[in-house]
Design a protein around this motif. Structure first.
Motif, short mmCIF file in Angstrom:
data_model
loop_
_atom_site.label_atom_id
_atom_site.label_comp_id
_atom_site.label_asym_id
_atom_site.label_seq_id
_atom_site.Cartn_x
_atom_site.Cartn_y
_atom_site.Cartn_z
N ALA A 108 33.24 35.63 12.45
CA ALA A 108 33.36 35.74 11.00
C ALA A 108 32.01 36.01 10.35
O ALA A 108 31.94 36.60 9.29
N GLU A 109 30.94 35.60 11.02
CA GLU A 109 29.63 35.67 10.40
C GLU A 109 28.54 35.75 11.47
O GLU A 109 28.55 35.00 12.43
N VAL A 110 27.59 36.67 11.28
CA VAL A 110 26.42 36.76 12.15
C VAL A 110 25.19 36.72 11.25
O VAL A 110 25.07 37.53 10.33
N ILE A 111 24.31 35.77 11.52
CA ILE A 111 23.09 35.59 10.74
C ILE A 111 21.89 35.70 11.67
O ILE A 111 21.85 35.06 12.71
N VAL A 112 20.92 36.52 11.28
CA VAL A 112 19.66 36.62 12.00
C VAL A 112 18.58 36.06 11.10
O VAL A 112 18.44 36.48 9.94
N VAL A 113 17.83 35.10 11.60
CA VAL A 113 16.69 34.55 10.87
C VAL A 113 15.43 35.10 11.51
O VAL A 113 15.22 34.91 12.71
N ASP A 114 14.62 35.80 10.71
CA ASP A 114 13.37 36.34 11.24
C ASP A 114 12.21 35.45 10.82
O ASP A 114 11.90 35.33 9.64
N ASN A 115 11.60 34.81 11.80
CA ASN A 115 10.37 34.07 11.58
C ASN A 115 9.24 35.07 11.62
O ASN A 115 8.97 35.66 12.66
N ARG A 116 8.61 35.29 10.53
CA ARG A 116 7.60 36.34 10.34
C ARG A 116 6.75 36.57 11.60
O ARG A 116 6.26 35.62 12.22
N SER A 117 6.60 37.86 11.95
CA SER A 117 5.77 38.26 13.09
C SER A 117 5.26 39.67 12.83
O SER A 117 5.68 40.32 11.87
N PRO A 118 4.37 40.17 13.67
CA PRO A 118 3.89 41.55 13.49
C PRO A 118 5.02 42.59 13.58
O PRO A 118 4.85 43.71 13.13
N ARG A 119 6.16 42.23 14.13
CA ARG A 119 7.26 43.20 14.30
C ARG A 119 8.44 42.92 13.37
O ARG A 119 9.54 43.40 13.59
N SER A 120 8.20 42.17 12.30
CA SER A 120 9.27 41.84 11.36
C SER A 120 9.93 43.07 10.74
O SER A 120 11.13 43.08 10.51
N ALA A 121 9.16 44.10 10.46
CA ALA A 121 9.75 45.33 9.90
C ALA A 121 10.73 45.95 10.89
O ALA A 121 11.80 46.44 10.49
N GLU A 122 10.40 45.93 12.17
CA GLU A 122 11.31 46.45 13.20
C GLU A 122 12.57 45.60 13.29
O GLU A 122 13.67 46.12 13.45
N VAL A 123 12.41 44.29 13.19
CA VAL A 123 13.56 43.39 13.21
C VAL A 123 14.50 43.73 12.06
O VAL A 123 15.72 43.84 12.25
N ALA A 124 13.96 43.96 10.88
CA ALA A 124 14.79 44.32 9.71
C ALA A 124 15.52 45.64 9.95
O ALA A 124 16.70 45.77 9.59
N ARG A 125 14.87 46.61 10.57
CA ARG A 125 15.53 47.89 10.86
C ARG A 125 16.67 47.69 11.88
O ARG A 125 17.73 48.29 11.74
N VAL A 126 16.44 46.87 12.88
CA VAL A 126 17.48 46.60 13.88
C VAL A 126 18.70 45.98 13.19
O VAL A 126 19.82 46.43 13.36
N VAL A 127 18.48 44.95 12.40
CA VAL A 127 19.59 44.28 11.71
C VAL A 127 20.30 45.27 10.79
O VAL A 127 21.53 45.27 10.70
N GLY A 128 19.56 46.14 10.13
CA GLY A 128 20.14 47.15 9.24
C GLY A 128 21.10 48.09 9.96
O GLY A 128 21.96 48.69 9.33
N GLY A 129 20.96 48.21 11.26
CA GLY A 129 21.83 49.08 12.05
C GLY A 129 23.14 48.43 12.45
O GLY A 129 23.97 49.06 13.11
N PHE A 130 23.34 47.18 12.06
CA PHE A 130 24.57 46.45 12.40
C PHE A 130 25.23 45.97 11.11
O PHE A 130 24.86 44.92 10.58
N PRO A 131 26.21 46.72 10.62
CA PRO A 131 26.88 46.35 9.37
C PRO A 131 27.47 44.94 9.45
O PRO A 131 28.02 44.54 10.48
N GLY A 132 27.32 44.22 8.37
CA GLY A 132 27.89 42.88 8.30
C GLY A 132 26.99 41.79 8.82
O GLY A 132 27.28 40.61 8.64
#
Length: 75
Positions: free
Chosen positions: A23-47
């Motif tokens: 029903a729900e998938v949550i990703v918590v990003d603990n700030r790192s040098p690759r946080s922008a990449e993490v955001a792009r990855v999550v953006g590729g998975f709707p919902g």
């Protein structure tokens, strides 16, 4: 997620491939040098919901943020 967008991509692809979808998938990003990449990855998975911390709150800080954000009966 912390500094490992490739592992995150694999994990989210695995969840997306399941025949019973959560029903729900949550990703918590603990700030790192690759946080922008993490955001792009999550953006590729709707919902999939991203909680992006401005600083690294450590493992328990990230887990607690995800737990607070979850709306399901089970986590």
């Amino acid at each position: 997620s912390h500094n490992r967008p490739d592992h995150l991509r694999e994990a989210l692809a695995s969840v997306a491939a399941q025949t019973t979808h959560p029903a729900e998938v949550i990703v918590v990003d603990n700030r790192s040098p690759r946080s922008a990449e993490v955001a792009r990855v999550v953006g590729g998975f709707p919902g999939v919901r991203l909680i992006a911390h401005a600083r690294n709150r450590g493992f328990t800080g990230g887990m607690n943020a995800g737990l607070r954000a979850a709306t399901g009966e089970y986590v």
